[in-house]
Structures are given as structure tokens and as C-alpha cells.
Design a protein around this motif. Structure first.
Motif, PDB file in Angstrom:
ATOM      1  N   ALA A 139       0.514  21.927  -7.682  1.00 26.78           N
ATOM      2  CA  ALA A 139      -0.051  22.277  -8.982  1.00 26.78           C
ATOM      3  C   ALA A 139      -1.796  22.263  -8.149  1.00 26.78           C
ATOM      4  O   ALA A 139      -2.053  22.752  -9.070  1.00 26.78           O
ATOM      5  N   THR A 140      -2.023  20.967  -7.752  1.00 18.64           N
ATOM      6  CA  THR A 140      -3.073  20.642  -7.650  1.00 18.64           C
ATOM      7  C   THR A 140      -3.720  20.756  -6.051  1.00 18.64           C
ATOM      8  O   THR A 140      -2.953  20.903  -5.016  1.00 18.64           O
ATOM      9  N   PRO A 141      -5.006  21.422  -5.765  1.00 17.23           N
ATOM     10  CA  PRO A 141      -5.487  21.195  -3.724  1.00 17.23           C
ATOM     11  C   PRO A 141      -5.039  20.101  -3.198  1.00 17.23           C
ATOM     12  O   PRO A 141      -5.216  19.046  -4.006  1.00 17.23           O
ATOM     13  N   LEU A 142      -4.124  20.510  -2.191  1.00 16.35           N
ATOM     14  CA  LEU A 142      -3.894  19.644  -1.030  1.00 16.35           C
ATOM     15  C   LEU A 142      -5.017  18.291  -0.633  1.00 16.35           C
ATOM     16  O   LEU A 142      -6.505  19.304  -0.727  1.00 16.35           O
ATOM     17  N   ARG A 143      -4.898  17.349  -0.529  1.00 16.02           N
ATOM     18  CA  ARG A 143      -5.870  16.055  -0.343  1.00 16.02           C
ATOM     19  C   ARG A 143      -6.002  16.106   0.983  1.00 16.02           C
ATOM     20  O   ARG A 143      -4.944  15.795   1.345  1.00 16.02           O
ATOM     21  N   VAL A 144      -6.743  16.594   1.519  1.00 19.55           N
ATOM     22  CA  VAL A 144      -7.016  15.927   2.915  1.00 19.55           C
ATOM     23  C   VAL A 144      -7.970  14.448   3.369  1.00 19.55           C
ATOM     24  O   VAL A 144      -9.130  14.907   3.627  1.00 19.55           O
ATOM     25  N   ILE A 145      -7.072  13.553   4.141  1.00 20.16           N
ATOM     26  CA  ILE A 145      -8.064  12.799   4.982  1.00 20.16           C
ATOM     27  C   ILE A 145      -8.825  13.263   5.981  1.00 20.16           C
ATOM     28  O   ILE A 145      -6.830  13.065   7.114  1.00 20.16           O
ATOM     29  N   SER A 146      -9.266  12.921   6.760  1.00 19.75           N
ATOM     30  CA  SER A 146      -9.556  12.586   8.612  1.00 19.75           C
ATOM     31  C   SER A 146     -10.035  11.486   9.065  1.00 19.75           C
ATOM     32  O   SER A 146     -10.823  10.639   8.951  1.00 19.75           O
ATOM     33  N   LEU A 147      -9.448  11.062  10.348  1.00 16.77           N
ATOM     34  CA  LEU A 147      -9.973   9.628  10.700  1.00 16.77           C
ATOM     35  C   LEU A 147     -10.358  10.108  12.044  1.00 16.77           C
ATOM     36  O   LEU A 147     -10.492   8.572  12.214  1.00 16.77           O
ATOM     37  N   ALA A 148     -10.833  10.748  12.644  1.00 16.39           N
ATOM     38  CA  ALA A 148     -11.059  11.402  14.217  1.00 16.39           C
ATOM     39  C   ALA A 148     -12.145  12.379  13.571  1.00 16.39           C
ATOM     40  O   ALA A 148     -12.020  13.812  13.094  1.00 16.39           O
ATOM     41  N   PRO A 149     -13.312  12.240  14.386  1.00 19.72           N
ATOM     42  CA  PRO A 149     -14.137  13.487  14.512  1.00 19.72           C
ATOM     43  C   PRO A 149     -13.864  14.943  15.158  1.00 19.72           C
ATOM     44  O   PRO A 149     -13.719  15.991  13.928  1.00 19.72           O
ATOM     45  N   HIS A 150     -13.105  14.684  15.990  1.00 18.09           N
ATOM     46  CA  HIS A 150     -12.494  15.891  16.320  1.00 18.09           C
ATOM     47  C   HIS A 150     -11.208  16.591  14.838  1.00 18.09           C
ATOM     48  O   HIS A 150     -11.151  17.910  15.343  1.00 18.09           O
ATOM     49  N   ALA A 151     -11.001  15.201  14.923  1.00 21.11           N
ATOM     50  CA  ALA A 151      -9.633  15.701  13.695  1.00 21.11           C
ATOM     51  C   ALA A 151     -10.216  15.962  12.832  1.00 21.11           C
ATOM     52  O   ALA A 151      -9.879  17.759  11.884  1.00 21.11           O
TER      53      ALA A 151
ATOM     54  N   GLU B 271       0.452   2.104  10.425  1.00 15.93           N
ATOM     55  CA  GLU B 271       1.697   1.820   9.888  1.00 15.93           C
ATOM     56  C   GLU B 271       2.060   1.657   8.499  1.00 15.93           C
ATOM     57  O   GLU B 271       2.780   1.800   7.565  1.00 15.93           O
ATOM     58  N   ALA B 272       1.094   1.709   7.861  1.00 19.39           N
ATOM     59  CA  ALA B 272       1.007   0.356   6.410  1.00 19.39           C
ATOM     60  C   ALA B 272       1.346   1.465   5.249  1.00 19.39           C
ATOM     61  O   ALA B 272       1.791   1.800   4.930  1.00 19.39           O
ATOM     62  N   LEU B 273       0.161   2.902   6.237  1.00 17.29           N
ATOM     63  CA  LEU B 273      -0.142   3.894   5.200  1.00 17.29           C
ATOM     64  C   LEU B 273       1.512   4.697   5.067  1.00 17.29           C
ATOM     65  O   LEU B 273       2.010   4.919   4.292  1.00 17.29           O
ATOM     66  N   ALA B 274       1.874   4.414   6.313  1.00 18.41           N
ATOM     67  CA  ALA B 274       3.332   5.730   6.176  1.00 18.41           C
ATOM     68  C   ALA B 274       4.194   5.275   6.192  1.00 18.41           C
ATOM     69  O   ALA B 274       5.165   5.216   4.935  1.00 18.41           O
ATOM     70  N   GLU B 275       4.336   3.385   6.166  1.00 18.02           N
ATOM     71  CA  GLU B 275       5.977   3.106   4.880  1.00 18.02           C
ATOM     72  C   GLU B 275       5.332   2.925   3.283  1.00 18.02           C
ATOM     73  O   GLU B 275       6.228   2.762   2.652  1.00 18.02           O
ATOM     74  N   LEU B 276       3.611   3.221   3.426  1.00 14.87           N
ATOM     75  CA  LEU B 276       3.919   3.966   1.294  1.00 14.87           C
ATOM     76  C   LEU B 276       4.246   4.718   1.015  1.00 14.87           C
ATOM     77  O   LEU B 276       3.702   5.574  -0.260  1.00 14.87           O
ATOM     78  N   GLY B 277       4.773   5.931   2.061  1.00 12.59           N
ATOM     79  CA  GLY B 277       4.945   7.577   2.550  1.00 12.59           C
ATOM     80  C   GLY B 277       3.566   7.960   2.661  1.00 12.59           C
ATOM     81  O   GLY B 277       4.363   9.529   1.968  1.00 12.59           O
ATOM     82  N   PHE B 278       2.514   7.830   2.845  1.00  9.33           N
ATOM     83  CA  PHE B 278       1.659   9.078   3.057  1.00  9.33           C
ATOM     84  C   PHE B 278       2.100   9.853   4.039  1.00  9.33           C
ATOM     85  O   PHE B 278       2.800   9.158   4.908  1.00  9.33           O
ATOM     86  N   THR B 279       1.500  10.900   4.010  1.00  9.73           N
ATOM     87  CA  THR B 279       2.059  12.455   5.091  1.00  9.73           C
ATOM     88  C   THR B 279       0.654  12.151   6.239  1.00  9.73           C
ATOM     89  O   THR B 279      -0.056  12.375   5.912  1.00  9.73           O
ATOM     90  N   ILE B 280       1.160  11.178   7.557  1.00  2.10           N
ATOM     91  CA  ILE B 280       0.100  11.217   9.012  1.00  2.10           C
ATOM     92  C   ILE B 280       0.543  11.776   9.650  1.00  2.10           C
ATOM     93  O   ILE B 280       1.845  12.122  10.109  1.00  2.10           O
ATOM     94  N   ARG B 281      -0.235  12.779  10.352  1.00  6.56           N
ATOM     95  CA  ARG B 281      -0.503  13.621  11.198  1.00  6.56           C
ATOM     96  C   ARG B 281      -1.290  13.404  12.453  1.00  6.56           C
ATOM     97  O   ARG B 281      -2.401  13.511  12.091  1.00  6.56           O
ATOM     98  N   TYR B 282      -0.844  13.160  13.662  1.00  6.19           N
ATOM     99  CA  TYR B 282      -1.328  12.731  14.972  1.00  6.19           C
ATOM    100  C   TYR B 282      -2.114  14.064  15.770  1.00  6.19           C
ATOM    101  O   TYR B 282      -0.503  14.004  16.671  1.00  6.19           O
ATOM    102  N   LEU B 283      -3.193  14.189  15.664  1.00  3.97           N
ATOM    103  CA  LEU B 283      -3.842  14.403  16.534  1.00  3.97           C
ATOM    104  C   LEU B 283      -3.966  14.250  17.935  1.00  3.97           C
ATOM    105  O   LEU B 283      -5.198  13.669  18.532  1.00  3.97           O
ATOM    106  N   ASN B 284      -3.206  14.418  18.734  1.00  3.36           N
ATOM    107  CA  ASN B 284      -3.411  13.586  20.469  1.00  3.36           C
ATOM    108  C   ASN B 284      -3.329  14.646  21.575  1.00  3.36           C
ATOM    109  O   ASN B 284      -1.977  15.031  21.691  1.00  3.36           O
ATOM    110  N   PRO B 285      -4.175  15.158  21.944  1.00  8.43           N
ATOM    111  CA  PRO B 285      -4.281  16.406  22.454  1.00  8.43           C
ATOM    112  C   PRO B 285      -4.522  15.856  23.951  1.00  8.43           C
ATOM    113  O   PRO B 285      -5.133  15.133  24.383  1.00  8.43           O
ATOM    114  N   ASP B 286      -3.461  16.555  25.104  1.00 10.29           N
ATOM    115  CA  ASP B 286      -3.472  16.213  26.417  1.00 10.29           C
ATOM    116  C   ASP B 286      -3.938  17.634  27.416  1.00 10.29           C
ATOM    117  O   ASP B 286      -3.908  17.559  28.263  1.00 10.29           O
TER     118      ASP B 286
END
Length: 270
Positions: free
Chosen positions: A18-30, A94-109
Motif C-alpha cells: 500500500a506504501t512505496p517499497l523501501r530499499v536499502i543498499s549495502l554497497a556502492p555498485h548495488a 544472516e541476522a537480518l534474514a532470520e528476522l524475515g528481511f528480504t536480501i538480494r545479493y549482487l555479486n557479478p561474475d
């Protein structure tokens, strides 16, 4: 097979909020990839050095080289956290994931991963056409450079990462893809370490025809060592934008264009 495709589809379905998605990035490239995917309006916080595009500079900082601000991230209640496996400490994530937060890893090969990441993140955006447009533009530019330099004459190069100690990047390191794209031949390609420490004798013996470095000018301590290199090599010394070179974002191809121009000059001079 149908069940597999259903899982993939559900994985990338936009969140219904109902409200806009809230996004946090933990790396400059992300952070940069998120903006390229149309998630700029959704960004609420980012890591230190998330300085592109300009709006990212005003975001609250919740991560740096020392770690992440776990309590602050929880308080911000993000719907999506963009992280970098290897660049972010695993335990807080890992703690954030256990609390139910959605984490998307952006590791390019590979370089092609950049366009794919933008498309995937576009599924979370309210303007997915932005992601499609930016991903297509990146893919087209990458394909053009591949076609242009696929048969280019290889040019031996040395990438000066650090002068004290003397360090470079092997073909295991991300930046080497950009040099290979343009026909660069890494004189330390086969080093088992991604960022090996080398010595000047090895550099001279392997006879690079061009030297690359980042920053506006070469370190002072390098100049005395460089006198041992052939004059022709010292003639072809190029400075590269470090953010373009080291971040897996659409701007990586700006670095590739810098490199291609440099290698073309060497080829023409031979």
C-alpha cells in the motif's frame, strides 16, 4: 519444469504494498544498479561511497568498510536489502534474514551480469521500463565493443593497483574483464591471487607495452622504478577512473572505452 518456472516467476514478482517499497543498499555498485533499475524513489539508505547518481549522495549511511548498522537497518524496516557477498560481513546479514528481511545479493561474475541484475531489480520497481531501457542500452554497448575488439591484436599491459607494496590484478579480478574486452593481455594473468603482490623485476621481464593506473597521477615512488622500463612503455601511461573500473555497473563500459582508446594508440604506434 512448469513448477520450476512458477518458482522463478514468484521470486521476481513485485511486492504488493500500500506504501512505496523501501530499499536499502549495502554497497556502492548495488546502489548504482538500483537507480539504473528505476528504484531511485524507493531508496531510504545506502552504504558509504554510494556517490552515484547524485541523489544517492543524500541517502542515510548504514554501512561502511567496518560493517553495517544492524539496529538502524532494522529500524528503517526495508522491504528489500541489496547486499554484496564478500563485501559485507555475513553475520549481520544472516541476522537480518532470520528476522524475515528480504536480501538480494549482487555479486557479478561477468560483465553480462550487469544487464541481468538491472532487469531483475526492475521487477521491484514501479517503473520497470526504466530497467528495461538501461539494461538494453548496456547490453547493446557491450555487444558493440565485443564485436569491435574480438579480433584486435593483443597488447601486453600492466595495471598498477598499488606501488607500496607493488600490486596488480590478475585475470581472477573484476577489472581484468574490461582490459580483455579491448584486447589487453595481462602480464600477470595467471597469478593464483586476484590481487597479487609483484616486484619490478617481474614487470620488466614480462615487457608490458602500456601501463594503466587509477587516480590523476602516478604515485611519486613509482617514477624511480619506472625508469627501469623501456621508454616506449613509459610513453603509453594511462589514468583510469577508479569508480568506472572497479564497480560492476553500467559505467564500467566507460572504463572499457578509456582502455580501448589507449590500446588502439599503442597498436597504431607499433
Amino acid at each position: 519444469m512448469q513448477a520450476c518456472w512458477l518458482v522463478l516467476a514468484l521470486t521476481w514478482m513485485p511486492f504488493a504494498h500500500a506504501t512505496p517499497l523501501r530499499v536499502i543498499s549495502l554497497a556502492p555498485h548495488a546502489t548504482e544498479l538500483a537507480y539504473a533499475a528505476g528504484l531511485g524513489p524507493n531508496m531510504v539508505a545506502a552504504s558509504a561511497y554510494s556517490d552515484y547518481p547524485q541523489p544517492a549522495q543524500s541517502l542515510e549511511r548504514v554501512a561502511n568498510y567496518r560493517g553495517v548498522k544492524l539496529e538502524r537497518i532494522i529500524a528503517l524496516q526495508p522491504d528489500l536489502i541489496l547486499a554484496w557477498r564478500g563485501g559485507n560481513p555475513p553475520k549481520p546479514l544472516e541476522a537480518l534474514a532470520e528476522l524475515g528481511f528480504t536480501i538480494r545479493y549482487l555479486n557479478p561474475d561477468t560483465l553480462s551480469d550487469i544487464g541481468q541484475f538491472i532487469r531483475e531489480l526492475g521487477h521491484y520497481s514501479e517503473s520497470p521500463d526504466i530497467a528495461t531501457r538501461n539494461a538494453n542500452a548496456f547490453d547493446q554497448k557491450l555487444a558493440q565493443l565485443n564485436a569491435q575488439y574480438r579480433s584486435a591484436e593483443p597488447v601486453p599491459y600492466f595495471y598498477l593497483l598499488s606501488d607500496t607494496p607493488l600490486m596488480t590484478a590478475s585475470n581472477r579480478a573484476w577489472p581484468s574483464q574490461l582490459f580483455r574486452l579491448c584486447g589487453g593481455k595481462n602480464i600477470f594473468a595467471d597469478s593464483p591471487a586476484a590481487y597479487p603482490q609483484v616486484n619490478m623485476e617481474q614487470v620488466i621481464t614480462r615487457a608490458p607495452k602500456v601501463l594503466f593506473h587509477t587516480g590523476e597521477q602516478l604515485p611519486d615512488s613509482w617514477h624511480s622504478m619506472a625508469e627501469l622500463l623501456p621508454k616506449a612503455t613509459r610513453q603509453f601511461t594511462w589514468s583510469l577512473n577508479p569508480d568506472w573500473l572497479t564497480r560492476a555497473t553500467p559505467r564500467a563500459l566507460n572504463a572499457a572505452e578509456q582502455i580501448c582508446t589507449a590500446l588502439d594508440e599503442v597498436r597504431q604506434a607499433q
